[in-house]
Design a protein around this motif. Structure first.
Motif, short mmCIF file in Angstrom:
data_model
loop_
_atom_site.label_atom_id
_atom_site.label_comp_id
_atom_site.label_asym_id
_atom_site.label_seq_id
_atom_site.Cartn_x
_atom_site.Cartn_y
_atom_site.Cartn_z
N ASP A 99 -41.16 -18.50 25.41
CA ASP A 99 -41.82 -17.90 26.74
C ASP A 99 -41.44 -17.10 26.79
O ASP A 99 -40.25 -16.50 26.89
CB ASP A 99 -41.87 -19.72 27.57
CG ASP A 99 -42.30 -20.29 26.99
OD1 ASP A 99 -43.62 -20.17 27.86
OD2 ASP A 99 -42.34 -21.43 27.20
N SER A 100 -41.96 -16.56 27.94
CA SER A 100 -41.79 -15.75 28.31
C SER A 100 -41.07 -16.17 29.65
O SER A 100 -40.33 -14.86 30.41
CB SER A 100 -43.29 -14.75 29.62
OG SER A 100 -43.48 -15.38 29.94
N ASN A 101 -40.46 -16.96 29.92
CA ASN A 101 -39.62 -17.33 30.53
C ASN A 101 -38.16 -17.36 30.10
O ASN A 101 -37.08 -17.39 30.80
CB ASN A 101 -39.55 -18.31 31.71
CG ASN A 101 -39.82 -19.51 31.06
OD1 ASN A 101 -39.50 -19.67 29.83
ND2 ASN A 101 -40.46 -20.52 30.71
N GLY A 102 -37.86 -17.11 28.77
CA GLY A 102 -36.86 -16.83 28.57
C GLY A 102 -36.29 -18.37 27.51
O GLY A 102 -35.61 -18.74 26.89
N THR A 103 -37.45 -19.27 27.21
CA THR A 103 -37.35 -20.77 26.91
C THR A 103 -37.73 -20.17 25.10
O THR A 103 -38.41 -19.76 25.18
CB THR A 103 -38.20 -21.68 26.65
OG1 THR A 103 -37.51 -21.90 28.82
CG2 THR A 103 -38.01 -23.33 26.80
N GLN A 104 -36.27 -20.42 24.30
CA GLN A 104 -36.39 -20.17 23.56
C GLN A 104 -36.96 -21.98 22.18
O GLN A 104 -36.19 -22.58 23.14
CB GLN A 104 -35.58 -19.83 22.46
CG GLN A 104 -35.83 -18.01 22.98
CD GLN A 104 -33.99 -17.87 22.70
OE1 GLN A 104 -33.88 -17.92 21.19
NE2 GLN A 104 -34.04 -16.88 23.35
N ARG A 105 -37.49 -21.92 21.46
CA ARG A 105 -37.50 -23.32 20.91
C ARG A 105 -37.92 -23.18 19.50
O ARG A 105 -38.67 -22.33 18.84
CB ARG A 105 -38.64 -24.77 20.73
CG ARG A 105 -38.84 -24.75 22.57
CD ARG A 105 -40.36 -25.64 22.66
NE ARG A 105 -41.80 -25.16 23.09
CZ ARG A 105 -42.44 -24.82 23.07
NH1 ARG A 105 -43.31 -26.23 22.15
NH2 ARG A 105 -43.25 -24.17 23.38
#
Length: 128
Positions: free
Chosen positions: A56-62
């Protein structure tokens, strides 16, 4: 569409923003993607596992990992294609995905990894 070829296996990806399943006010952005797997090699292959990296562009990674795709472990003969549709939700209107498939050559049971090229997930209004 993005495409990559690894060890005779061509992966192509197309994406579509799913406006009707999204709710931007609640930070829910839904995207569909279609994967086409083309066996350019001379061997029958089977897709055994998948691994996805979702950003995600907010820095969230999955990371998502598991057997097969959409509940199947398809066998793809030389010169044949296998396509499937799936989806991903983000909490922002821009993100990307990439990953890999674990494949197996049926003739000798050799396993090898095939790259899924990075593809963008972008809400259309962000492309102005």
């Amino acid at each position: 569409m993005v495409t990559a070829i690894t060890q005779g296996v061509k992966i192509s990806v197309e994406t579509v923003y799913q406006d009707e399943y999204s709710n931007p006010a609640n930070e829910h952005f839904m995207f569909a993607y279609r994967i086409n797997i083309e066996n350019l090699s001379e061997y029958s292959i089977q897709l055994k596992r998948r691994q996805w990296f979702i950003f995600d562009s907010n820095g969230t990674q999955r990371e998502v990992e598991g057997e097969g795709v959409v509940g199947l472990q398809p066998v793809i003969e030389p010169g044949e294609n296998y396509s499937y549709d799936s989806g991903c939700h983000l909490t922002t209107d821009i993100g990307n995905m990439s990953g890999n498939y674990l494949m197996q050559r049926l003739a000798d049971e050799t396993e090898f990894t095939v790259e899924i090229p990075e593809f963008q997930l972008i809400v259309p209004y962000r492309l102005n």
